[in-house]
Structure formats: structure tokens, C-alpha cells
Write a protein that holds these residues in place. Sequence first.
Motif, PDB file in Angstrom:
ATOM      1  N   TYR A   1       0.841  -1.192   0.000  1.00  0.00           N
ATOM      2  CA  TYR A   1       0.000   0.000   0.000  1.00  0.00           C
ATOM      3  C   TYR A   1       0.884   1.253   0.000  1.00  0.00           C
ATOM      4  O   TYR A   1       0.573   2.251  -0.642  1.00  0.00           O
ATOM      5  CB  TYR A   1      -0.899   0.021   1.239  1.00  0.00           C
ATOM      6  N   THR A   2       1.947   1.178   0.779  1.00  0.00           N
ATOM      7  CA  THR A   2       2.867   2.305   0.860  1.00  0.00           C
ATOM      8  C   THR A   2       4.255   1.796   1.205  1.00  0.00           C
ATOM      9  O   THR A   2       4.409   0.736   1.816  1.00  0.00           O
ATOM     10  CB  THR A   2       2.405   3.332   1.922  1.00  0.00           C
ATOM     11  N   VAL A   3       5.261   2.548   0.810  1.00  0.00           N
ATOM     12  CA  VAL A   3       6.638   2.201   1.126  1.00  0.00           C
ATOM     13  C   VAL A   3       7.454   3.482   1.154  1.00  0.00           C
ATOM     14  O   VAL A   3       7.203   4.412   0.381  1.00  0.00           O
ATOM     15  CB  VAL A   3       7.211   1.198   0.095  1.00  0.00           C
ATOM     16  N   THR A   4       8.395   3.556   2.089  1.00  0.00           N
ATOM     17  CA  THR A   4       9.231   4.741   2.189  1.00  0.00           C
ATOM     18  C   THR A   4      10.594   4.355   2.746  1.00  0.00           C
ATOM     19  O   THR A   4      10.762   3.255   3.282  1.00  0.00           O
ATOM     20  CB  THR A   4       8.571   5.807   3.093  1.00  0.00           C
ATOM     21  N   ALA A   5      11.550   5.246   2.619  1.00  0.00           N
ATOM     22  CA  ALA A   5      12.890   5.042   3.162  1.00  0.00           C
ATOM     23  C   ALA A   5      13.332   6.321   3.855  1.00  0.00           C
ATOM     24  O   ALA A   5      12.863   7.410   3.525  1.00  0.00           O
ATOM     25  CB  ALA A   5      13.874   4.670   2.056  1.00  0.00           C
ATOM     26  N   PHE A   6      14.234   6.196   4.806  1.00  0.00           N
ATOM     27  CA  PHE A   6      14.634   7.363   5.586  1.00  0.00           C
ATOM     28  C   PHE A   6      15.976   7.098   6.246  1.00  0.00           C
ATOM     29  O   PHE A   6      16.374   5.944   6.470  1.00  0.00           O
ATOM     30  CB  PHE A   6      13.600   7.662   6.668  1.00  0.00           C
ATOM     31  N   SER A   7      16.688   8.166   6.550  1.00  0.00           N
ATOM     32  CA  SER A   7      17.926   8.063   7.322  1.00  0.00           C
ATOM     33  C   SER A   7      17.768   8.872   8.593  1.00  0.00           C
ATOM     34  O   SER A   7      17.077   9.890   8.621  1.00  0.00           O
ATOM     35  CB  SER A   7      19.117   8.579   6.511  1.00  0.00           C
ATOM     36  N   SER A   8      18.420   8.411   9.651  1.00  0.00           N
ATOM     37  CA  SER A   8      18.353   9.087  10.942  1.00  0.00           C
ATOM     38  C   SER A   8      19.758   9.114  11.533  1.00  0.00           C
ATOM     39  O   SER A   8      20.362   8.063  11.751  1.00  0.00           O
ATOM     40  CB  SER A   8      17.400   8.347  11.891  1.00  0.00           C
ATOM     41  N   ALA A   9      20.273  10.310  11.771  1.00  0.00           N
ATOM     42  CA  ALA A   9      21.629  10.462  12.290  1.00  0.00           C
ATOM     43  C   ALA A   9      21.573  10.986  13.716  1.00  0.00           C
ATOM     44  O   ALA A   9      21.188  12.132  13.942  1.00  0.00           O
ATOM     45  CB  ALA A   9      22.434  11.411  11.410  1.00  0.00           C
ATOM     46  N   ARG A  10      21.946  10.153  14.674  1.00  0.00           N
ATOM     47  CA  ARG A  10      21.974  10.555  16.073  1.00  0.00           C
ATOM     48  C   ARG A  10      23.409  10.831  16.503  1.00  0.00           C
ATOM     49  O   ARG A  10      24.354  10.613  15.760  1.00  0.00           O
ATOM     50  CB  ARG A  10      21.351   9.467  16.948  1.00  0.00           C
ATOM     51  N   ARG A  11      23.533  11.290  17.729  1.00  0.00           N
ATOM     52  CA  ARG A  11      24.840  11.689  18.236  1.00  0.00           C
ATOM     53  C   ARG A  11      25.832  10.531  18.235  1.00  0.00           C
ATOM     54  O   ARG A  11      26.986  10.681  17.822  1.00  0.00           O
ATOM     55  CB  ARG A  11      24.674  12.243  19.655  1.00  0.00           C
ATOM     56  N   ALA A  12      25.427   9.353  18.692  1.00  0.00           N
ATOM     57  CA  ALA A  12      26.351   8.230  18.844  1.00  0.00           C
ATOM     58  C   ALA A  12      26.218   7.171  17.767  1.00  0.00           C
ATOM     59  O   ALA A  12      27.070   6.287  17.669  1.00  0.00           O
ATOM     60  CB  ALA A  12      26.151   7.575  20.214  1.00  0.00           C
ATOM     61  N   ALA A  13      25.181   7.237  16.965  1.00  0.00           N
ATOM     62  CA  ALA A  13      24.973   6.223  15.922  1.00  0.00           C
ATOM     63  C   ALA A  13      23.879   6.700  14.990  1.00  0.00           C
ATOM     64  O   ALA A  13      23.115   7.609  15.305  1.00  0.00           O
ATOM     65  CB  ALA A  13      24.583   4.884  16.540  1.00  0.00           C
ATOM     66  N   GLY A  14      23.808   6.057  13.840  1.00  0.00           N
ATOM     67  CA  GLY A  14      22.757   6.385  12.886  1.00  0.00           C
ATOM     68  C   GLY A  14      22.055   5.127  12.416  1.00  0.00           C
ATOM     69  O   GLY A  14      22.499   3.997  12.680  1.00  0.00           O
ATOM     70  N   THR A  15      20.955   5.315  11.725  1.00  0.00           N
ATOM     71  CA  THR A  15      20.242   4.196  11.116  1.00  0.00           C
ATOM     72  C   THR A  15      19.775   4.599   9.724  1.00  0.00           C
ATOM     73  O   THR A  15      19.594   5.783   9.428  1.00  0.00           O
ATOM     74  CB  THR A  15      18.996   3.780  11.930  1.00  0.00           C
ATOM     75  N   PHE A  16      19.624   3.599   8.891  1.00  0.00           N
ATOM     76  CA  PHE A  16      18.954   3.791   7.610  1.00  0.00           C
ATOM     77  C   PHE A  16      17.823   2.784   7.597  1.00  0.00           C
ATOM     78  O   PHE A  16      18.038   1.587   7.846  1.00  0.00           O
ATOM     79  CB  PHE A  16      19.878   3.558   6.422  1.00  0.00           C
ATOM     80  N   GLY A  17      16.622   3.266   7.310  1.00  0.00           N
ATOM     81  CA  GLY A  17      15.477   2.380   7.420  1.00  0.00           C
ATOM     82  C   GLY A  17      14.526   2.462   6.254  1.00  0.00           C
ATOM     83  O   GLY A  17      14.594   3.369   5.417  1.00  0.00           O
ATOM     84  N   ALA A  18      13.644   1.491   6.222  1.00  0.00           N
ATOM     85  CA  ALA A  18      12.564   1.463   5.245  1.00  0.00           C
ATOM     86  C   ALA A  18      11.319   0.928   5.933  1.00  0.00           C
ATOM     87  O   ALA A  18      11.406   0.157   6.903  1.00  0.00           O
ATOM     88  CB  ALA A  18      12.924   0.591   4.050  1.00  0.00           C
ATOM     89  N   TYR A  19      10.188   1.353   5.438  1.00  0.00           N
ATOM     90  CA  TYR A  19       8.899   0.918   5.979  1.00  0.00           C
ATOM     91  C   TYR A  19       8.015   0.500   4.817  1.00  0.00           C
ATOM     92  O   TYR A  19       7.944   1.203   3.798  1.00  0.00           O
ATOM     93  CB  TYR A  19       8.234   2.063   6.750  1.00  0.00           C
ATOM     94  N   ILE A  20       7.360  -0.644   4.979  1.00  0.00           N
ATOM     95  CA  ILE A  20       6.468  -1.119   3.927  1.00  0.00           C
ATOM     96  C   ILE A  20       5.218  -1.714   4.559  1.00  0.00           C
ATOM     97  O   ILE A  20       5.297  -2.462   5.543  1.00  0.00           O
ATOM     98  CB  ILE A  20       7.185  -2.150   3.012  1.00  0.00           C
ATOM     99  N   ALA A  21       4.062  -1.337   4.065  1.00  0.00           N
ATOM    100  CA  ALA A  21       2.785  -1.858   4.547  1.00  0.00           C
ATOM    101  C   ALA A  21       2.129  -2.638   3.414  1.00  0.00           C
ATOM    102  O   ALA A  21       2.017  -2.134   2.287  1.00  0.00           O
ATOM    103  CB  ALA A  21       1.871  -0.714   4.994  1.00  0.00           C
TER     104      ALA A  21
END
Length: 420
Positions: free
Chosen positions: A293-313
Amino acid sequence: MLRLEREEARVRVYRAASGLPILVRLKPGAPLVHAGVFALGGASEETDASGGLTTLMVRTAQKGTLSRTAVQIAEEAEMLGGSVGGAVGSDSFGWTISVPSSYAAAAISLLADVAQHPTFLGDALETERAVAIADVIASRDDMFRYPMRLATQAAFRGHPYGVPSAGSEESLRNIEHTHVAIWRREHMLGPNASPVVAIVGDGDPDALAGLAAREFAELGRAQAPSLATPEWPAGLTTSAERRDKAQTAVAVLFPGPSRADSDRFAASMIASVASGLGGRFFDELRDKQSLCYTVTAFSSARRAAGTFGAYIATSPEKEDAARDGLLAEFARLRAEPVSAEELERAQTYAIGVYAIQQQSGSSVLSDVIDAWLFGNLSDLETFEGNVRAVTATRMQQLAKRYFDPERRVEGIIRGVGRAV
């Protein structure tokens, strides 16, 4: 005594006698003045047992001080044409206010009162506790937030980043008045506190800084609290729950660059290429293959670590196919560079959005505080250059380094309800 320490990236850096840094960024002609007081830490120092403590502290501080009741704070802010707002992130917390420039002095005084003299009275704390618990309960039915929470908890288990800043029902119920009061004192006034005051707007910068120095006289400056670098899980990690819903939602996380890593710009460009109505993921997985139905991707940069993610429904029966399709897109990012057209579009979009945000004083305030707490003030002038410096090769190298399917973390809400 207040002294001007330097000017950098159009930000004047002052130091109060206590050592408190006061940042003033002039925005000539702006009708509003935006002020904020923030500090490092808070949620990034919570445990499973104390999760939500910073959130309760920030919210309840706005509900009464030694000289103002909750009603008086709200009414005074309204008379000034603004309101006091609180914010809690993974690595910092604080309060802000925005008012017409002519009311700057009164607004800064009000903001300082909330930050330095909250009472955390029982009724106010109980009201905010009830609201916080209701938010946690409601989040379990949120098919985006909750899979992300499951994935984040699994990715950072044993580290404060794995503790939801909203807390849990259990942790919120066990937080007492003394816990909130001590937490605020330690993180705003204690020997390890590292607050900063920032002001954005039109006016005399020396006068604005002097006003802030007088009103925030109780705040000092200490060494920034340390924060350990979390260790990413060595293998595939999954956290799943079932719901009586007709959808299945999957959040996939990979490690990513931290806030201090310049590769965060390459990660952001990958997210832009992959996301949106015209992005790779949406075009391939939804429009062409009808897997979601939907899909997206995103990056998140925090002070001590980061993540790269995706979401799919997707539909429950398509979960495996949707996951396989999503992982195939990540494999494609590793296998080949993005096209010149995709990169140019992502860069143009990012620079355009940033330029628009600079028209907002509140966005500029946020950028100034972010640069001070997590980077350098020079970051405020290098955004476009950093985005333009991203190349397709650099993006592919980042994808190869981080997007290992054997080290991904998944948060899943599996729908088991009647199909619609």
C-alpha cells in the motif's frame, strides 16, 4: 559579565559569567523572535525502568513554576502572542517560545522561569502522566510508529537509544515527583549539565544576549555528558507482534552514519532517491509489482549512531514477497550507482527544502541548536556544499558498507484480521 566570544556562520556566540553559551542569530526584518533553551542528554541517559522521565519532566515543567501557575503560564504566553513548547529527542531536550519582536524580553523571562523554577506539583504531574500513558497505549495501534519502535528497541537493545523516549506504561507509572525534580536539576543545573540558550530574530544582538544572561543566570556550563557507541546486532534480528488488522507493516533498519559523520548527506540522498511518489521503492514495489500500500525510506543520524530504514505496509499474504522486493531494491543500491538524473533530482530537492526552511525562524533556531550541540556552527553554511559533494559512487560505497541483509533488524506488526 557577558562577553562576545566569536561570530561564526552569522551566529554571535556569547558567554555569560557562569560559562553558559548564548547564541544570537539575527534575522533582519523578521516579525517574530524565537528563543530556546536546550541541553544534551535526558532521554539518552534513560533506562527501561526510567523511560519517559525526560518527557514527563519537560511537559510538567510547563504546568507551573514557583511564581506562575499553569493557567498563568498559558495566559501570559497567549498575551505575548505565543506559547511555551517542549521538545524531547534521542539526545537532547528543551523548551522554546516564539513571539512578536516587541515582546522578546517578556517571552525570554517566561521561558527562563519554566526552565529554572518548575514545581512539578502532584496534580500537574498526574495529568501529564495520564496523557503520556494514553500516548503509549495509542501508539500500539499505530501501524507506522509501533513497528518502528519494535525495530529500534531490537537494534539498540541494552543502549539508551533502545529505550523509547515516550517510556512504557510500567516506567511511567513508577516515576515519582522526586525523580522528575532531581532529573531536571541534574540535567539543567548539575555539574554534568550542558545547556545552551539560542535566540533568532531581529534586534540588538548584545541586548538580546544580555537579557538572556540575566534571565538564565542559574544555568552554567559543564562538559558534555559522554554517550557510549551502541553495538549493532551481529545477525538478522526480528521483533514481531500480531494484531487484529487487515494489514502487515514491516520496518527494516540497517546501521547508518552518525550525526558527526559527513556520510550522513549521502545517506540522505539515498533516502530521497528511494522515497516519495516518484522514488525507486514506490515506483517498483507499489506501482509495478503491486506488493504494498505504501513504502518509504529514511535516514536518521543521532549523536552516537545512525540508522537507515525502510517501511512497507502490505497485505498479510504478501509479507514475504514485499520483503523480498524491498531487499532486492537495497541490493540494487549496493550493486550499481544511482543515475545522474536521480542524484541531481535528490540534491535539488534537498537544497530547495532547506532554502524554504530558512525562511522560518523556528527552523533556523532548530538548526542553530543542532549545530551547536551535535556538530559545529560552520555546518550552518556548508549544507548546500555538502549535498553537492555527494556522488553516485559515494552513495554506492555507503550502501555496500551498511546495507547488509544479514545484519538487518525488523520490527513487524502482522495483521491477522479479516481482509478488506
